[in-house]
Structure formats: structure tokens, C-alpha cells
Write a protein that holds these residues in place. Sequence first.
Motif, PDB file in Angstrom:
ATOM      1  N   PRO A 103       0.789  -1.226   0.000  1.00  0.00           N
ATOM      2  CA  PRO A 103       0.000   0.000   0.000  1.00  0.00           C
ATOM      3  C   PRO A 103       0.830   1.290   0.000  1.00  0.00           C
ATOM      4  CG  PRO A 103      -0.021  -0.964   2.185  1.00  0.00           C
ATOM      5  CD  PRO A 103       0.701  -1.930   1.286  1.00  0.00           C
ATOM      6  N   ASP A 104       2.101   1.206   0.445  1.00  0.00           N
ATOM      7  CA  ASP A 104       2.891   2.437   0.517  1.00  0.00           C
ATOM      8  C   ASP A 104       3.240   2.900  -0.902  1.00  0.00           C
ATOM      9  OD1 ASP A 104       4.518   0.074   0.478  1.00  0.00           O
ATOM     10  OD2 ASP A 104       6.269   1.376   0.741  1.00  0.00           O
ATOM     11  N   CYS A 105       3.117   4.230  -1.098  1.00  0.00           N
ATOM     12  CA  CYS A 105       3.331   4.779  -2.435  1.00  0.00           C
ATOM     13  C   CYS A 105       3.943   6.176  -2.309  1.00  0.00           C
ATOM     14  CB  CYS A 105       2.012   4.848  -3.196  1.00  0.00           C
ATOM     15  SG  CYS A 105       2.189   5.563  -4.841  1.00  0.00           S
ATOM     16  N   PRO A 106       5.166   6.359  -2.760  1.00  0.00           N
ATOM     17  CA  PRO A 106       5.801   7.672  -2.672  1.00  0.00           C
ATOM     18  C   PRO A 106       5.097   8.738  -3.517  1.00  0.00           C
ATOM     19  CG  PRO A 106       7.254   6.072  -3.739  1.00  0.00           C
ATOM     20  CD  PRO A 106       6.035   5.341  -3.315  1.00  0.00           C
ATOM     21  N   ILE A 107       4.401   8.319  -4.536  1.00  0.00           N
ATOM     22  CA  ILE A 107       3.671   9.293  -5.377  1.00  0.00           C
ATOM     23  C   ILE A 107       2.550   9.923  -4.550  1.00  0.00           C
ATOM     24  CG2 ILE A 107       2.258   9.623  -7.432  1.00  0.00           C
ATOM     25  CD1 ILE A 107       3.816   7.198  -8.659  1.00  0.00           C
ATOM     26  N   LEU A 108       1.760   9.077  -3.877  1.00  0.00           N
ATOM     27  CA  LEU A 108       0.669   9.597  -3.048  1.00  0.00           C
ATOM     28  C   LEU A 108       1.221  10.359  -1.851  1.00  0.00           C
ATOM     29  CD1 LEU A 108      -1.808   6.565  -3.081  1.00  0.00           C
ATOM     30  CD2 LEU A 108      -1.944   8.715  -4.377  1.00  0.00           C
TER      31      LEU A 108
END
Length: 113
Positions: A103-108
Motif C-alpha cells: 500500500p505504501d506509495c511515494p507518489i501519493l
Amino acid sequence: MIRHYETLGLLTSVHRSDSGYRLYSEADVHTLRFIKRARDLGFSMHDIAGLLSLWHDRKRSSAQVKRIAQRHLAQLRERIEHLQAIERSLQRLSACCHGDDRPDCPILDDLAR
């Protein structure tokens, strides 16, 4: 768009037939082509109005036309630089994102900052 050009004063009112259809003269078509080409080059309606005015003014100086074109070119270069900065940011963010089932996303994360 033609009605819009008429309201902006870029095109004179076009003659109409008895049934209400617009009847374009050769000069009208030439003016519409001029406007289309200017739009294709990204000129604003304000600049197009100025260019049309200069086009019709046989006593114009080409320096006036060149100033408009150079100002537009400078604006385009500024926009290109801005878009290139956006592209670099998105490339960096996309490279940091694993794109997997986690679930981790640097974009978000970046967008949420």
C-alpha cells in the motif's frame, strides 16, 4: 468558434443567406485561416487581435509583429521549462514507487504533502 471570433471583433459580421446560412467571402476565409494558423502557434486571442490589426495595416513596422512573436516565444519557453520540471518530478516519483501490491506509495505521499 466563428461567433466567438465575431464577438471578439476578430472577424466582421458575415453576410447571411435568406435561410440564415453564413456566406463567407474570400477575405473572410483568408482571415479565418490566419486566425487558425495563429491559434495553432499558440497565440492568445489578444495577440491574434493585435496581429490581425497589424496584418491589415500596410503602414505597420515588422518590428511590432516581431515583438509580439518574441514575447510569445518567451512565454512558450517558460511553459516548456515548467513542464520539463513537472516531467522530472514525475519521473523521480515513478522511479521511487515499487508499483507492487504494497500500500505504501511515494507518489501519493508526495501529493499529500
